[in-house]
Design an enzyme around this catalytic site. Structure first.
Site, short mmCIF file in Angstrom:
data_model
loop_
_atom_site.label_atom_id
_atom_site.label_comp_id
_atom_site.label_asym_id
_atom_site.label_seq_id
_atom_site.Cartn_x
_atom_site.Cartn_y
_atom_site.Cartn_z
CB THR A 1 -0.94 0.00 1.22
OG1 THR A 1 -1.83 -1.11 1.12
CG2 THR A 1 -1.75 1.28 1.29
CD GLN B 1 -3.32 -10.72 -5.64
OE1 GLN B 1 -3.98 -9.94 -4.98
NE2 GLN B 1 -2.74 -11.76 -5.07
CB THR C 1 15.51 2.77 10.76
OG1 THR C 1 15.98 4.00 11.34
CG2 THR C 1 16.59 1.71 10.86
CB CYS D 1 -7.79 -4.15 1.38
SG CYS D 1 -6.14 -4.88 1.43
#
Length: 392
Positions: A81, A191, A249, A339
């Protein structure tokens, strides 16, 4: 309750695939390394060792994208995402900074919510957004994209393969259309990555998003491949990591697990694809013997699609009801994207393809990879056909 979850056959790999042994081994190797926990941006020897390990993972990810991809073009993110958002907003804003006339973005109607839910942010940033619809077979035709292009388009974003239907998009042709108008092209390959061969140079794309958990790597780990010299405005600030393109990081442990999966799967993509495609073809053929079941893709046997996604419509049934009954029978499947599984609306992908909302209400997605037991697919077909036969 724990025992019950173990008896359920997972046929929802497209939502998140089971963690692979290669990923576990890589995580264990990190955990026992003397530099585990060291910041890869530190100057001391432990930091340099962590940085060296991180750069090796970048080499692996680049290698999985074809001979033309280079390690420094790989940007690690906190998941697919984020990779999509970085590409969509970052490239659009980066292009506009160079060419002020380019204030429009074109995306397809079948994109994942990781793209579509960011469109309001684009509009708020001053961009106009156009949506290109797919054909009934589930893919975007180049002429449909060409009709929307103009000298004001900064970016086109169209996925490599759809996460609900599995339909593979003609990305190379679409990228050519975008480039003819001077626009950049991003593809969400989350995907399709490591399920079908990918060569970023042959595709002609400027950016490509990936996520580890779709192929058996860890969750919350992704990457954006960004072609050299592609304009990009960072979306996360606070440090100079990832060559100043994505602050924060880096998680070396998760990157190592991601790279281990890429190293294992990339050399055998064609072999795995053929095996999984044969299993999917057999499942399609068997399920569609029922007059109440049809494939969501017209002429599914002739459309290029991902090997491990079987997308069907069950007439006279509700997806939620079928999913719960199948779960009780020992099989985990989905209606579409996990989702947006909380939504009761018909799939935006299926309706964009011209499928009536009433038909789309009975959509099911069965997904798996080469690790699936064919006997489980047979038992699933028995269970679903039995449920469908009992429908009034």
């Amino acid at each position: 309750m724990q025992q019950e979850s173990h008896s359920v056959v997972n046929l929802d790999y497209a939502a998140s695939a089971p963690l692979r042994a290669e990923a576990r081994s890589a995580e264990a190797a990190y955990d026992t390394a003397p530099w585990a926990g060291a910041n890869p941006n530190a100057l001391h020897s432990l930091g340099r060792a962590a940085a060296s390990a991180l750069e090796r993972t970048r080499v692996s990810i680049a290698r999985s994208l074809g001979p033309g991809a280079r390690p420094h073009e790989v940007i690690f993110t906190g998941g697919g995402t984020e990779a999509d958002q970085l590409a969509l907003l970052g490239i659009a804003e980066g292009v506009r900074e160079r060419e002020h006339i380019r204030t429009r973005v074109v995306v397809s109607a079948i994109e994942h919510d990781a793209i579509l839910d960011n469109l309001p942010l684009l509009r708020a940033a001053g961009f106009n957004v156009d949506i290109v619809a797919p054909c009934r077979a589930g893919y975007v035709e180049p002429h449909a994209l060409a009709a929307l292009m103009g000298p004001d388009v900064a970016l086109v974003s169209i996925m490599l393969a759809n996460n609900e239907t599995g339909a593979v998009q003609p990305v190379a042709d679409l990228a050519h259309v975008a480039h003819d108008a001077g626009a950049r092209f991003h593809t969400d390959a989350i995907q399709g990555y490591l399920h079908i061969p990918i060569d970023v140079r042959a595709l002609g794309v400027d950016a490509l998003s990936m996520a580890a958990h779709k192929v058996g790597g860890p969750v919350s780990t992704g990457a954006l491949w960004l072609k050299s010299r592609t304009p990009l405005r960072p979306q996360v600030f606070g440090g100079g990591q990832e060559a100043g393109r994505r602050a924060g990081t880096q998680d070396v442990r998760q990157a190592m697990a991601f790279a281990a999966v890429a190293d294992a799967l990339a050399p055998r993509i064609s072999e795995d694809r053929a095996r999984v495609q044969a299993l999917a073809d057999g499942l399609y053929a068997r399920l569609c013997t029922s007059p109440r079941i049809q494939a969501s893709l017209d002429a599914w046997g002739e459309v290029e699609r991902l090997p491990g996604i079987v997308s069907i419509l069950v007439t006279g049934a509700e997806s939620e009801d079928l999913i719960l009954k199948l779960d009780a029978a020992g099989f985990a499947v989905a209606a579409g994207s996990a989702c947006s599984s909380g939504s009761t609306d018909a799939s935006h992908v299926l309706t964009a393809m011209g499928i009536p909302a009433g038909d789309a209400a009975g959509a099911l997605r069965i997904s798996f990879d080469e690790r699936v037991d064919p006997a489980d697919l047979d038992r699933f077909a028995d269970a679903l056909l039995g449920l469908v036969e009992g429908l009034r």
